[in-house]
Design a protein around this motif. Structure first.
Motif, short mmCIF file in Angstrom:
data_model
loop_
_atom_site.label_atom_id
_atom_site.label_comp_id
_atom_site.label_asym_id
_atom_site.label_seq_id
_atom_site.Cartn_x
_atom_site.Cartn_y
_atom_site.Cartn_z
N GLY A 281 37.60 -30.52 9.76
CA GLY A 281 36.66 -31.35 10.69
C GLY A 281 35.71 -30.41 11.12
O GLY A 281 34.96 -30.51 11.87
N THR A 282 35.67 -29.01 10.77
CA THR A 282 34.52 -28.09 11.31
C THR A 282 33.20 -28.34 10.44
O THR A 282 32.28 -27.38 10.54
N GLY A 283 33.38 -29.03 9.16
CA GLY A 283 31.91 -29.35 8.76
C GLY A 283 31.61 -28.45 7.54
O GLY A 283 30.53 -27.93 7.17
N LYS A 284 32.72 -27.81 6.73
CA LYS A 284 32.52 -27.10 5.58
C LYS A 284 31.59 -27.82 4.61
O LYS A 284 30.56 -27.34 4.07
N SER A 285 32.18 -28.81 4.02
CA SER A 285 31.50 -29.68 2.98
C SER A 285 30.11 -30.04 3.36
O SER A 285 29.12 -30.35 2.63
N SER A 286 29.96 -30.56 4.77
CA SER A 286 29.01 -31.16 5.39
C SER A 286 27.87 -30.07 5.07
O SER A 286 26.53 -30.33 5.07
N LEU A 287 28.00 -28.87 5.43
CA LEU A 287 27.02 -27.78 5.83
C LEU A 287 26.59 -27.51 4.44
O LEU A 287 25.37 -27.55 4.14
N VAL A 288 27.27 -27.65 3.16
CA VAL A 288 26.51 -27.51 1.89
C VAL A 288 25.66 -28.76 1.66
O VAL A 288 24.58 -28.50 1.05
N HIS A 289 26.15 -30.00 1.91
CA HIS A 289 25.51 -31.25 1.47
C HIS A 289 24.27 -31.19 2.29
O HIS A 289 23.15 -31.68 1.75
N GLN A 290 24.18 -30.64 3.46
CA GLN A 290 23.10 -31.00 4.61
C GLN A 290 22.07 -29.99 3.97
O GLN A 290 20.72 -30.16 4.17
N ILE A 291 22.41 -28.71 3.70
CA ILE A 291 21.54 -27.51 3.31
C ILE A 291 20.63 -28.27 1.88
O ILE A 291 19.38 -28.18 2.02
N GLY A 292 21.13 -29.08 1.15
CA GLY A 292 20.57 -29.78 0.21
C GLY A 292 19.52 -30.71 0.70
O GLY A 292 18.45 -30.96 0.14
N GLU A 293 19.68 -31.50 1.90
CA GLU A 293 18.90 -32.37 2.38
C GLU A 293 17.62 -31.41 3.25
O GLU A 293 16.65 -32.06 3.76
N VAL A 294 17.97 -30.12 3.87
CA VAL A 294 17.16 -29.51 4.47
C VAL A 294 16.15 -28.54 3.71
O VAL A 294 14.97 -28.64 4.20
N LEU A 295 16.72 -27.83 2.75
CA LEU A 295 15.85 -27.19 2.01
C LEU A 295 15.02 -27.93 0.78
O LEU A 295 15.56 -28.81 0.16
N HIS A 296 13.75 -27.48 0.36
CA HIS A 296 13.29 -28.04 -0.72
C HIS A 296 12.41 -27.02 -1.59
O HIS A 296 11.74 -26.31 -0.94
N PRO A 297 12.80 -27.12 -2.95
CA PRO A 297 13.44 -27.97 -3.42
C PRO A 297 14.97 -27.37 -3.71
O PRO A 297 15.07 -26.24 -4.06
N CYS A 298 15.83 -28.19 -3.44
CA CYS A 298 17.14 -27.85 -3.57
C CYS A 298 18.06 -28.95 -3.81
O CYS A 298 17.78 -30.01 -3.35
N LYS A 299 19.15 -29.08 -4.78
CA LYS A 299 19.86 -30.03 -5.09
C LYS A 299 21.55 -29.61 -4.97
O LYS A 299 21.51 -28.47 -5.40
N VAL A 300 22.40 -30.42 -4.39
CA VAL A 300 23.62 -29.98 -4.34
C VAL A 300 24.58 -30.85 -5.23
O VAL A 300 24.32 -32.09 -5.44
#
Length: 611
Positions: A281-300
């Motif tokens: 519940g500390t957001g480990k997988s979410s951190l990786v996923h959201q980095i792909g949404e924040v940075l461009h160009p970036c794919k996860v």
């Protein structure tokens, strides 16, 4: 207990000393050559290959073991792919198995290559080719396999020169296309004028794309002109902007401390294996996923690790020799996607990475990543199958492989087309020697409970470990993020982002002081197994520092991610306990590193990072 006279008195340090001395004296090279002298069948279709070590540059002469004064014999386990008398070349490491210490070194089976016998080369290429090798490189008959290896290396250099020629041709064609647009001429008319045999514009563009893919040329990125991006101002803090984006973009409201975001992004830039740990519940997988949404160009790419993974085939897939096809996994397909999309950062996230033994299924990646980026090859299958597929495809199409396009495959008749498609896919997407793209990064999320496997020192040594805390404890961070919204993806330069991993780091005086500080702190850990920072760890520190603009707090970040995870000992060992407590007193009071070290020291029986 019986004592093995051959290994009595041998230690790892003594083995290292003997091997290093032989290297300096030229008796051992960076690779070893050996002859298969005995094959012993083992369970599960595996074999023990017992080999005689041969002199460097004198491959008909056997070497003498400096410890036993007998012929130098080494062994390794592998599937049944070698025969008696085969000459093998490959990398080696120091012997760790107590039963085999007298062998001093151990071949690394995954790197071994069998040198072709002269008769095999005659069968494949004819006597004229073998004579050509003799004239070009010289040498005795038994060295013909080594000559052939040198010939391949020379041919690769010539191919690079051809690559440059291809680039120049493509530039000329691009210039012609611009002139056509300016003059508003019909493209098909140009095709006719330059005698391209009625090839359509679409076919020509496909051919350009395939040639560029073959020679690793970057394709221009297709930007979405309707989408605007946040471009950082000159003095804007990149890590702070990403932290804000994680919270605001897509309305996800993910809260991460600035220090966590900074360590995660900086470690990605240095191309370390990044491991995220922390309670559920500390957001480990979410951190990786959201980095792909924040940075461009970036794919996860998220890959779910399974508990039954035991070897590299579970990660990369396998080759079917009956059909000459490769069965890829989502992990390998993600690598292919990254190779075909060089203008984007590709992050491959292995969720719950330690459900299986990491050093088992990830071994090929760990080994390949020790090399320079341009030499990080994964061996997917035997090269002979790749060459056979290439020759078959060239025969089907009637062109050399460098000239074949997807269009050539699709215009074949039905029976030939299916076979050609499979060979084309094998050659383009899954070559025998697959180069790990420079624009890919690996992340693993970890759980720490009774269902998972412990991380080995080898994995920890090659990783940058980040521990996440529960978001409920970060209300003060949330309040600050609410005040500074950011609603657009952050535009980044992919080449600049990955640069710290590609060049030798040049440190400032202040950055060098950070490394000295960490080494001074860790000197107190003498005696604790695996705690000392080796040359690999020091290089990781240098690359990490080179990716940052400031050194404030970096020494503690390094201790948290590179030093503390290495520590594991029983509290009954009073000398080690004293060393660790002396280490704690060296750390800054009130700092994150000291708090974590003090928490580790509260264990009842064991001092360890993983709690």
């Amino acid at each position: 207990m019986l004592v093995n006279e051959k290994t009595n008195g041998l230690t790892n340090d003594l083995i290292n000393e003997i091997v290093n001395r032989h290297r300096k004296e030229g008796k051992l090279g960076t690779e070893i050559m050996m002859r298969v002298d005995k094959i012993v069948s083992q369970p599960r279709n595996r074999y023990l290959y017992i080999c005689q070590l041969l002199q460097p540059g004198e491959y008909s002469d056997e070497m003498i073991n400096p410890w036993t004064d007998e012929l130098w014999t080494v062994g390794f386990f592998e599937n049944g792919i070698y025969n008696l008398g085969d000459i093998l070349v490959g990398s080696y490491g120091l012997q760790k198995n107590e039963k085999n210490l007298d062998q001093l070194i151990r071949p690394i089976a995954s790197t071994l290559v069998k040198l072709d016998h002269p008769s095999e080369l005659v069968d494949k290429y004819g006597e004229e080719f073998v004579e050509f090798l003799h004239k070009k490189f010289g040498g005795e008959e038994e060295l013909i396999g080594l000559m052939y290896k040198r010939f391949v290396e020379t041919a690769e250099k010539e191919i690079k020169e051809q690559e440059e020629l291809k680039r120049n041709i493509l530039k000329q064609i691009e210039q012609l296309s611009k002139e056509i647009d300016e003059k508003n001429k019909n493209f098909n008319k140009l095709v006719e004028d330059i005698k391209l045999e009625e090839q359509t514009k679409e076919d020509l563009e496909i051919q350009f794309m395939e040639i560029k893919r073959m020679f690793g040329l970057e394709e221009p990125e297709a930007h979405n002109t309707q989408e605007a991006f946040h471009v950082l101002e000159k003095d804007e803090d990149f890590f702070r902007a990403v932290q804000r984006g994680l919270y605001h973009i897509n309305g996800e409201n993910f809260v991460y401390e600035y220090d966590i975001v900074k360590r995660f992004i900086a470690s990605l830039r240095t191309d370390q294996l990044v491991l995220l740990t922390g309670p559920s519940g500390t957001g480990k997988s979410s951190l990786v996923h959201q980095i792909g949404e924040v940075l461009h160009p970036c794919k996860v790419h998220h890959i779910a690790v399974q508990s039954n993974w035991t070897d590299v085939q579970d990660l990369l897939g396998f080759f079917n020799p009956l059909k000459n096809t490769y069965m890829p996994t989502p992990f390998l397909q993600a690598l292919v996607d990254a190779r075909n999309d060089k203008n984007s950062l590709h992050i491959i996230c292995l969720d719950e990475m330690n459900l299986a033994h990491v050093e088992y299924y990830f071994s090929s990646l760990l080994s390949a990543r020790e090399k320079f980026p341009e030499k990080r090859f994964l061996d997917l299958y035997a090269y002979k199958f790749y060459r056979e597929a290439m020759l078959d495809l060239e025969e089907l199409i009637g062109k050399s492989f460098a000239e074949i396009t997807r269009t050539d495959v699709e215009i074949l008749d039905y029976i030939k087309r299916k076979d050609a498609r499979e060979k084309y896919e094998l050659l383009w997407d899954y070559p025998a020697h697959f180069l790990i793209p420079k624009n890919v990064r690996f992340v693993g999320t970890l759980n720490m409970d009774e269902t998972v496997k412990p991380l080995s020192p080898k994995v920890i040594d090659r990783s940058f470990i980040i521990e996440l805390d529960h978001p409920s404890k970060l209300s003060h961070v949330r309040e600050e993020l609410e005040k500074h919204p950011i609603n657009k993806k952050i535009e980044m330069d992919i080449n600049e982002f990955i640069q710290p991993a590609l060049e030798e780091p040049q440190l400032t005086v202040e950055q060098a002081v950070v490394i000295d500080t960490v080494q001074d702190w860790t000197a107190a850990l003498h005696g604790i197994p695996n705690a000392a920072m080796n040359s690999r760890g020091i290089m990781h520190m240098k690359r990490y520092l080179s990716s940052l603009d400031t050194v404030e707090g970096v020494a503690e970040e390094i201790v948290n991610s590179k030093v503390l995870p290495r520590i594991l000992f029983s509290k009954n060992e009073t000398f080690l306990q004293t060393s660790f407590e002396n280490f704690i007193t060296k750390l800054p009071e009130g700092g994150s590193a000291r708090r974590k070290a003090e928490k580790m020291n509260t264990g009842k029986r064991v001092v360890q990072y993983w709690r």
